[in-house]
Each structure stands twice: as C-alpha cells, then as structure tokens.
Design an enzyme around this catalytic site. Structure first.
Site, PDB file in Angstrom:
ATOM      1  N   ASP A 198      44.804  -3.374  41.016  1.00 55.36           N
ATOM      2  CA  ASP A 198      46.090  -2.850  41.472  1.00 55.36           C
ATOM      3  C   ASP A 198      46.859  -2.097  40.393  1.00 55.36           C
ATOM      4  O   ASP A 198      48.078  -1.927  40.497  1.00 55.36           O
ATOM      5  CB  ASP A 198      46.979  -3.959  42.050  1.00 55.36           C
ATOM      6  CG  ASP A 198      46.440  -4.521  43.355  1.00 55.36           C
ATOM      7  OD1 ASP A 198      45.764  -3.750  44.067  1.00 55.36           O
ATOM      8  OD2 ASP A 198      46.673  -5.698  43.635  1.00 55.36           O
ATOM      9  N   THR A 221      36.184   2.904  38.433  1.00 49.56           N
ATOM     10  CA  THR A 221      35.439   1.653  38.262  1.00 49.56           C
ATOM     11  C   THR A 221      36.267   0.453  38.688  1.00 49.56           C
ATOM     12  O   THR A 221      37.496   0.488  38.642  1.00 49.56           O
ATOM     13  CB  THR A 221      35.001   1.476  36.796  1.00 49.56           C
ATOM     14  OG1 THR A 221      36.167   1.424  35.961  1.00 49.56           O
ATOM     15  CG2 THR A 221      34.130   2.626  36.357  1.00 49.56           C
ATOM     16  N   ASN A 272      51.018   3.215  34.039  1.00 52.71           N
ATOM     17  CA  ASN A 272      51.265   3.697  35.392  1.00 52.71           C
ATOM     18  C   ASN A 272      52.443   2.965  36.040  1.00 52.71           C
ATOM     19  O   ASN A 272      52.917   1.945  35.544  1.00 52.71           O
ATOM     20  CB  ASN A 272      49.991   3.509  36.224  1.00 52.71           C
ATOM     21  CG  ASN A 272      50.019   4.274  37.523  1.00 52.71           C
ATOM     22  OD1 ASN A 272      50.754   5.246  37.677  1.00 52.71           O
ATOM     23  ND2 ASN A 272      49.217   3.842  38.477  1.00 52.71           N
ATOM     24  N   SER A 276       6.613 -27.324  33.684  1.00 52.92           N
ATOM     25  CA  SER A 276       6.794 -25.858  33.573  1.00 52.92           C
ATOM     26  C   SER A 276       7.284 -25.278  34.901  1.00 52.92           C
ATOM     27  O   SER A 276       6.531 -24.599  35.605  1.00 52.92           O
ATOM     28  CB  SER A 276       5.498 -25.182  33.122  1.00 52.92           C
ATOM     29  OG  SER A 276       4.383 -25.589  33.867  1.00 52.92           O
TER      30      SER A 276
END
Length: 637
Positions: free
Chosen positions: A42, A119, A173, A550
């Site tokens: 935001d 992004t 901003n 394993s």
C-alpha cells in the site's frame, strides 16, 4: 488534380515520410532504462506506475475508457481514476488491492525508453521482487509518508543493494495525506539515510511525490515550493544505465548455443556480457583455457565490425578448438576466474528450508552444474543488520554460505558482473527455483587443493580382490529389517571369499556422525558423509553394504551420482509402516507416538520411497534369509 496540387501533395507526403523515418530512427537509438518499484504494501507502487504511463501519454483511448470503467467498479478512489488498475492485471490483485506478481510495463518519453517492473510488497512474494530487481538499472523505493520506513522498506533496500543496484530513488509518496509537510519529508529522509549508511548504500535521491495527484511526477508541484530537486521523470531520464559501464570492461560472452547449420560453418552464439569484441581479437575459452582469434562476427546484414555488451551475436574462430554451451569466451589476456568453491550471499525463496549438504542444480550464465551449500556462516537480520547464527535458511531469509560445484565454473564477482556472478539454485526433484545467489569470491582452497594422481587406482584394487566394487544401499523405515538383511548378505558374501564392509546407521552415529541430530538438515549431512566414505571404500575395491533409513530421494540420488555407472544398487526394504511399528524392537515408535522422540521417520518426518530401485524386498512376505539371497543374486548377477 492540377499539376501544382499534385506537387504539393507529393511534397507533403515526402516530408511526412521523412518525419516518420527521423522519429523512428531517433526512437531506435534512445537509451533504455530498466527500473523497479518496490516497498511495503500500500505504498502506492502500482498507482505511481499508472501515473507515469498516463502522464507520458502511453495509454490508448480504449485503454483509458476501460480504466475509467474499471475505476468505478474495482477502483479504490471513489469513482475517480485509479491508476493502479493499469498495472494490477491479476484478478486476485484487483480484489485485494495488492500486487502479487511482477508486472512489466513499457513506456517512453522524448529522451528515453523505459521498462518498469512493479514488484510485490508482501513478504511472501519477496522472490518476485528479486526477479524484478535482477535486471534493473535503478530502483524506486516507495515510502508512505504517513508510515515512514518499515520492515519491508528495509528488506527491499537491503536486497536492491545486495543485487548491485546503485541508482536508488527514495520516493516519499502520499505527501498530499500529510499536508505536503517538509518536516515530515526531512524526518523520513534522516531515518532512511541512517539505514542506508549501515548497509553500505553509497547514495540515494529523495523525492517527495503524490502518485495519485501527480505531484513532482512529471512537473514540479506548487504544493511543495520548498523542494528544488528534479521531478521523478526528470531523474529517470538522466540516470545512467548499466550497459555503458559494462561496455568499458574486458570482453566476456557466455556461449548460449553452438550454431552448426552445415559442415562448413561453426559459430558460437550468445549475448555479450561485458566489453567489446572485434574480428582479429585474441580470445580464451574457459574453463579449458584454449586460445584462438575471432575470425568474423556474421549477421543477417553481413559481417559486423564489432559487438558490445548487451548485443546478441555469433562469433566464428580462426582455429578449431573445443567450445560448447556453458563455456565463457573472454579476452585472451584478461580472462575471468575459474573455481569450484565460492562464498556467496543467498536469498532463499522456497517454502521448504535450505538443507546444507543437499545437492541442488546451480545455473550461472548459460551453464548448469550440481552444487552443494554449506551450513550458513550467518543469516542477516534485515532490521538490525545483525549476523545471526543459523543452521539453515527459511523462506525469504538472507545468508552467507560457501558453495561447492561438481566442476570448475568461469565466473566474476557479482559486484563486477551480474551475468557471471549471479546464479539460481534449482531443486533437482521438483525443478523449482529455490534460491538466488551472488558470488563474492572464490575460496582460496579451490585454487590450492588439487587432485593427486596415484599409481594404484581403484581398478588395481578391484583386480587384486577379483571382484567388482559397488555400494549396496539398503533403505526403508525403521524396523523394516535393513540391518538384519544387510548382515546376512555380508555373511553370505564373506563365505564366498568376497571382500566387504558394512556401514550401519546406528554404528556410524557413534563415531563419524556423532555430532549430528535427526533434523532434515542433519539427515542430509549424515548421508553425504556416509556416501563419501562408501565411495572411498569402493576405491579400495570393496563391496560396501549400507543400512540407513535415508528418507530423502535427493540424497540417495546424490550418492548414486558419486559412483561410476552400475556401481550403486538401491535395495528398498519395502515393509508397511504398520508392520514396522508392530515390531518396534527398539521402542522408538512408541516414543515417537508419545511425543518423546521428535523428527522420527514415518511419524512426524517424511519417508520418500524409491521410484526405481534395483531390488525390492518385502519382509512382510519374505523371510530375512530369502530377502538376503535375492540381494546376493543381484550383486553377483
């Protein structure tokens, strides 16, 4: 039409054509700036990009009409234009009002072309942020003027600095929501400057903006007369790009493809990662070290005089030397380094934690190799920048580790060249990208330790014992009968005069692996060590029997790949959990069910059954003797 009118029309058309051609030529030769926007949720990243697209007039009329319609139905601005909708293309993003994928957008001004990556801000999408930053020249880190510097601001700042982005814009901003107050702007800049100094960020450009209102985006805002710096767009138009810096370095080109259309042509294609190359230049191919000269740089328009960083080209050589995909062509007198052990920073990007010692695929440049990662030297706390002790790395963790590859790799430190110093790690079972990494330097031991040739080799040892060495790997749940069957197999082989050795899981943990517990990471290291010991024993010509749970396919595959083809026999002792638990010879299942024994395979830790074992024995239907006979037959067969 009169002759004069025709002449005027022809002249006008000719001028228009010239103008178009001139414009296209100018546009073609503009520099390209790739940048990302990042920050916390935001902070207004998508809105800012939408505003840049809008103000640069990169929106068609039908897009604008669609935007106006969507703003009324899906927007967050009460019916006004919601610029974020130009970027938030996923339905999930529009419903939640957040960005969860990397959204790339192209736009251009009269001075420059741009590709911007929006992004994600959420912590769980940090991997997407790393993806967007990996090719960027500049990062715009947004801060909500009301919130100030947050954890994600620090995380993203640390990552962009780690990824080598040196052009940083701190875009403060939503200044409209704090009354365009200069004191608030100055306070945030001071807080960020303190953090930037601690992470080694050389400089950043603070700009007060309002993405929604357009303040200081393209034109200076009358609401902030106290700010006399450049607008965001002006800064983006003037920022340097990485391509110029890379062109000044020595030549490097990872080979992407060997171009062999016919018997008379053999070219080596790839993208120039650094420097300039011309016909006649002396070059060296790594890791082999072979040298030759560039014969030509062919293209569809004829041979080129040169190629520079960023160009994708094909080179032909004057001599026939070995060169293939993954090799790196360099300037002969200034080659890059070659090593098989490095120190690197790693950003872990998978839900499953990193397991030190587990083999992963490592992709660097155009080469793919197998690599193992050590236990982290330390993990970084992005808030305090403290170095934390850690045995592994979890989702979004950042740490420094040593990495070993199965063969030498040409590289340069990431700080010098991103293409030759950056890599990704890939899980070999799922093919998922699990981490991104940046090489710091080669470890000294990778240059100083060499394989010593010996006269009595593994073939000589095997011939002396008159047998074929191999590793017989028994795997299955606790209580399946692995140790019992392995012991019987060794007795039968010994009676036949075979030279054997049995490595049992419990016995090994009394000595070699006494420092290991039963976490997933410790189990991986347990098997890695046993695999190395078993390999040494086969070099001595022995038939090695191992009895270990394993539980992970990846580690069993790792041991298989240590050995020559045909010298690893996987024996799956396929006993149902209910049967193994009913036996419970050591009382371990009872402890695990009560919670007194943690990380117990089959109860609270997974077991991955073999997919294609050489031998399968079911002790619910076979006796131990019958199972042992079946295994011996496979060994001798």
């Amino acid at each position: 039409m009169s002759g004069d009118l025709k002449a005027h029309v022809y002249e006008a058309d000719h001028l228009i054509a010239e103008d178009i051609e001139a414009y296209l030529d100018l546009h073609q030769h503009k520099t390209m700036l790739r940048f990302i926007t990042c920050g916390s949720v935001d902070d207004g990243k998508s809105t800012l990009i939408g505003r840049l697209l809008y103000d640069s007039k990169m929106i068609f009329e039908d897009q604008l009409a669609s935007l106006e319609h969507d703003s009324k139905t899906s927007g967050t601005q009460g019916g006004d234009i919601d610029f974020a909708l130009l970027v938030d293309g996923l339905a999930a993003e529009r419903e939640q009002g957040i960005t969860i994928d990397v959204a790339y957008r192209f736009f251009a001004t009269e001075k420059r072309k741009f590709i911007v990556a929006d992004t994600p801000g959420h912590e769980q999408y940090t991997r997407n942020m790393v993806t967007g930053a990996s090719t960027a020249d500049l990062a715009v880190i947004l801060v909500d003027a009301r919130q100030g510097v947050l954890t994600q601001t620090r995380r993203h700042s640390y990552l962009v600095n780690l990824l080598g982005i040196r052009n940083i814009v701190l875009a403060i901003n939503k200044m409209d929501l704090v009354g365009y107050a200069q004191d608030r702007f100055d306070e945030i800049v001071r807080d960020y400057a303190d953090f930037a100094q601690r992470i080694g960020m050389e400089s950043f450009a603070p700009i007060p903006i309002s993405g929604l209102k357009g303040d200081n985006i393209v034109t200076h805002s009358p609401e902030m007369p106290w700010y006399d710096g450049p607008t965001l767009m002006a800064h983006l138009e003037q920022a340097p790009v990485n391509a110029t810096r890379l062109q000044e370095g020595p030549f490097r080109m990872p080979v992407q493809w060997v171009n062999r259309p016919n018997l008379d042509f053999r070219g080596f294609a790839g993208q120039v990662a650094a420097g300039t190359v011309r016909p006649g230049d002396a070059v060296r191919v790594l890791p082999s070290g072979k040298t030759t000269t560039v014969k030509a740089i062919p293209s569809f328009d004829g041979d080129k005089d040169s190629a520079v960083a960023g160009e994708s080209v094909t080179l032909t050589f004057a001599d026939e030397i070995d060169c293939s995909r993954g090799d790196v062509i360099t300037r002969a007198d200034a080659p890059c380094e070659v090593a098989d052990q490095f120190e690197a920073s790693i950003v872990w990007m998978d839900e499953a934690e990193m397991l030190p010692g587990r083999p992963y695929l490592l992709k660097i440049g155009t080469q793919m190799v197998t690599a193992t990662v050590t236990e982290p030297k330390y993990e970084v706390n992005v808030n305090t920048l403290d170095h934390l002790a850690s045995k592994t790395l979890k989702l979004n963790a950042i740490g420094v580790c040593n990495i070993s590859t199965d063969r030498p790799v040409p590289f340069e430190p990431y700080a010098v060249n991103h293409d030759l110093g950056g890599f990704i790690l890939i899980d070999r079972m799922t093919n998922a990208t699990v981490a991104a990494g940046m090489i710091h330097f080669a470890l000294r031991r990778s240059q100083n330790i060499h394989w010593q040739a010996v006269d009595i080799n593994r073939e000589a040892h095997a011939a002396q014992k008159n047998q074929k060495p191999c590793v017989v790997w028994f795997t299955g749940l606790s209580g399946a009968g692995k140790s019992t069957i392995a012991n019987l197999v060794e007795k039968k082989l010994h009676a036949m005069g075979k030279h054997t050795f049995l490595l049992d899981g419990d016995n090994v943990r009394h000595g070699l692996n006494r420092d290991l517990g039963f976490t997933d990471a410790d189990r991986v290291e347990n098997i890695r060590r046993v695999g190395e010991v078993a390999k040494l024993m086969t070099d001595a010509g022995l038939i090695v029997l191992t009895a270990f749970i394993s539980p992970f396919r990846s580690e069993r595959r790792m041991v298989r790949e240590m050995l020559p083809e045909g010298e690893f026999l996987e024996v799956y002792v396929d006993t149902p959990l209910a049967v193994a638990e009913a036996r419970d010879v050591k009382g371990l299942y009872k402890k695990a069910r009560s919670g007194a024994l943690k990380n117990f395979t089959g109860i609270d830790s997974p077991y991955e059954a073999p997919e294609a074992p050489e031998v399968v024995v079911n002790t619910a239907t076979l006796s131990a003797e019958e199972a042992a006979d079946q295994v011996v037959a496979a060994i001798l067969g």
